[in-house]
Design a protein around this motif. Structure first.
Motif, PDB file in Angstrom:
ATOM      1  N   SER A 137     -55.200  17.862  56.106  1.00 57.68           N
ATOM      2  CA  SER A 137     -54.953  18.888  55.087  1.00 57.68           C
ATOM      3  C   SER A 137     -56.212  19.195  54.285  1.00 57.68           C
ATOM      4  O   SER A 137     -57.149  18.397  54.217  1.00 57.68           O
ATOM      5  CB  SER A 137     -53.840  18.428  54.134  1.00 57.68           C
ATOM      6  N   TYR A 140     -56.463  19.139  51.234  1.00 59.79           N
ATOM      7  CA  TYR A 140     -56.541  18.213  50.106  1.00 59.79           C
ATOM      8  C   TYR A 140     -57.227  16.913  50.528  1.00 59.79           C
ATOM      9  O   TYR A 140     -57.955  16.301  49.736  1.00 59.79           O
ATOM     10  CB  TYR A 140     -55.138  17.956  49.559  1.00 59.79           C
ATOM     11  N   GLU A 176     -49.874  22.388  53.016  1.00 60.19           N
ATOM     12  CA  GLU A 176     -50.552  23.517  52.385  1.00 60.19           C
ATOM     13  C   GLU A 176     -49.566  24.651  52.107  1.00 60.19           C
ATOM     14  O   GLU A 176     -49.663  25.331  51.069  1.00 60.19           O
ATOM     15  CB  GLU A 176     -51.699  23.982  53.279  1.00 60.19           C
ATOM     16  N   GLU A 181     -49.164  16.398  45.367  1.00 60.46           N
ATOM     17  CA  GLU A 181     -50.582  16.083  45.428  1.00 60.46           C
ATOM     18  C   GLU A 181     -50.815  15.028  46.500  1.00 60.46           C
ATOM     19  O   GLU A 181     -49.888  14.320  46.916  1.00 60.46           O
ATOM     20  CB  GLU A 181     -51.066  15.556  44.078  1.00 60.46           C
ATOM     21  N   LEU A 182     -52.052  14.936  46.957  1.00 62.51           N
ATOM     22  CA  LEU A 182     -52.439  13.883  47.891  1.00 62.51           C
ATOM     23  C   LEU A 182     -52.447  12.546  47.162  1.00 62.51           C
ATOM     24  O   LEU A 182     -52.974  12.431  46.054  1.00 62.51           O
ATOM     25  CB  LEU A 182     -53.825  14.178  48.451  1.00 62.51           C
ATOM     26  N   HIS A 221     -48.665  13.056  50.976  1.00 63.57           N
ATOM     27  CA  HIS A 221     -48.642  14.006  49.874  1.00 63.57           C
ATOM     28  C   HIS A 221     -47.261  13.898  49.227  1.00 63.57           C
ATOM     29  O   HIS A 221     -46.252  13.873  49.928  1.00 63.57           O
ATOM     30  CB  HIS A 221     -48.869  15.431  50.368  1.00 63.57           C
TER      31      HIS A 221
END
Length: 451
Positions: free
Chosen positions: A55, A57, A99, A110-111, A126
């Protein structure tokens, strides 16, 4: 309902909600049926953790990952199984899925870089900041409401409608709801003791801690239509449900260096097996176990809301020595003292661990020590209807059942053929969200193509 829907979604967990959103955004008319009085199912009870290999992130955090690495991780945990072809597809789509959820829809996720959890060689989970699946479900419900997609809660589908071998809708409260495509997102069969005893006998005696709606409807309906089933003996257990609070003891406490002991105070296995794979080991040694860790590990886990709530409920006992902690917990003092001493020696590299544990994180354990009484449980089954890479339900003799899709617990998962050792963290949600989204997209592609 007189009009024919493009997609009828049966089940309002993460799978069904993602499928409905994807189909709607592709131009479809969609409705969701939920048999219980509130949506969410097992997704709401999870930590909301979703693997997302490669990803954006991860890249921003400097973490090197790829679908190929995730495939290797999953195969390393689960081995070969009946749904091998889905593993690569899910690994390829899970990064874009994250995403889509975060940037495309606005999910509050969030990661996670504080831990990896079982089955992952890099940080790729995530999740909501709260580490609560309910927050993810609430976001998905918000996205559904924004699109005016109707959800009929308390309306259980009684049967599928079939004409000339093709699924054309469902019977609800004795009435027909017609649809060009149907997505089964009803979860698995862990809430049906007879089906669990039939397919997963090793965990049949465990208490079920999942959502009550997981009653095996998809399996029964699919079997009646000649659907192929796969990985039916696989399941996700949880080795450490706080007792009597009934909340998950965060596996972070074990992953960061804690241990599990029996009533004698002695360890009985390798906690590296993870929260799912270790559940059967806990069952074999008795009805309860006790998690032992320390204040440093506690401080890490306090970032998770459910753990903080469990702590506030008084689930944790504290003491300055293993002997004093054993007294508070009603454990064998000599046994706990010896267990901590031998474990700490292994964590310091002074001896081999008696059970082969190799990951010690923050251990050796040090004062003050924490202890929580726990019990093992069954959370969801990992077997179900075999689907292809487009989430279409396969026939046992080859081909697909026209117009029928499945995902999440209703479909065969990617956690191995049998038992709980093949479960990697996030496997349940990733098959729910990837397959649900894929079903919604494919259903609309098929309709537009006249199929």
């Amino acid at each position: 309902m007189s009009d024919t829907l493009d997609l009828l979604v049966i089940g309002a967990g993460a799978c069904g909600l993602a499928g409905a959103i994807a189909a709607h955004d592709a131009g479809g008319s969609v409705a969701i049926l939920e048999g219980r009085d509130r949506p969410g199912g097992n997704s709401a009870l999870s930590t909301g953790s979703i693997p997302g290999a490669g990803s954006k992130y991860q890249r921003a955090a400097g973490i090197e990952d790829s679908p190929e690495r995730m495939v290797a991780d999953l195969i390393g945990v689960a081995g070969q199984h009946d749904a091998d072809d889905l593993t690569a597809m899910i690994a390829a789509e899970c990064g874009p899925l994250c995403e889509w959820l975060i940037d495309g829809l606005g999910a509050r996720m969030e990661l996670i870089t504080a831990y990896r959890h079982i089955g992952h060689s890099v940080e790729r989970l995530h999740a909501p900041r709260s580490r609560r699946g309910q927050d993810l479900v609430d976001d998905l419900l918000r996205f559904v409401a924004d699109r005016d997609i109707p959800i009929a809660v308390g309306n259980k589908a009684e049967a599928l409608m079939v004409e000339a071998g093709a699924v054309v809708g469902a019977i609800v409260n004795g009435e027909e709801v017609r649809a060009r495509k149907v997505l089964l997102a009803t979860n698995g069969f862990a809430a049906d003791p007879a089906l669990v005893a039939r397919y997963c006998p090793e965990i049949a005696a465990a208490e079920y801690f999942g959502a009550p709606g997981s009653t095996g409807d998809a399996v029964r309906w699919g079997e009646s239509l000649g659907a192929a089933l796969g990985n039916m003996a696989a399941y996700q257990g949880y080795a450490a449900v706080a007792y009597p609070q009934g909340q998950l003891l965060s596996w972070t406490t074990l992953e960061k260096g804690g241990i599990l002991v029996s009533e004698t105070g002695q360890r009985f296995g390798n906690e590296d097996l993870g929260y799912s794979g270790y559940a059967a080991h806990v069952m074999k040694q008795g009805p309860f176990a006790w998690a032992i860790y320390d204040a440093r590990i506690h401080d890490v886990a306090m970032a998770e809301e459910e753990y903080a709530e469990m702590s506030a409920m008084g689930a944790i006992a504290w003491a300055d020595t293993p002997e004093a902690l054993a007294q508070k917990l009603g454990l064998g003092a000599d046994g706990l003292s010896d267990s901590v001493a031998h474990y700490n020696a292994a964590a310091q590299g002074d001896a081999d661990d008696a059970f082969g544990r190799s990951k010690f994180a923050l251990a050796p354990l040090q004062a003050p020590f924490a202890g929580v009484k726990v019990k093992p449980g069954l959370f969801h089954t990992q077997g179900g209807l075999l689907v292809d890479a487009q989430a279409r339900v396969r026939k046992a003799g080859g081909g697909i059942i026209p117009n029928l899709f499945a995902g999440g617990g209703a479909a065969a998962g990617i956690s191995g053929r049998a038992g709980a050792l093949g479960y990697a963290s996030g496997n349940g949600l990733i098959t729910a969200l990837v397959l649900g989204r894929r079903a919604g997209i494919t259903a609309m592609e098929d309709i537009k193509a006249g199929a």
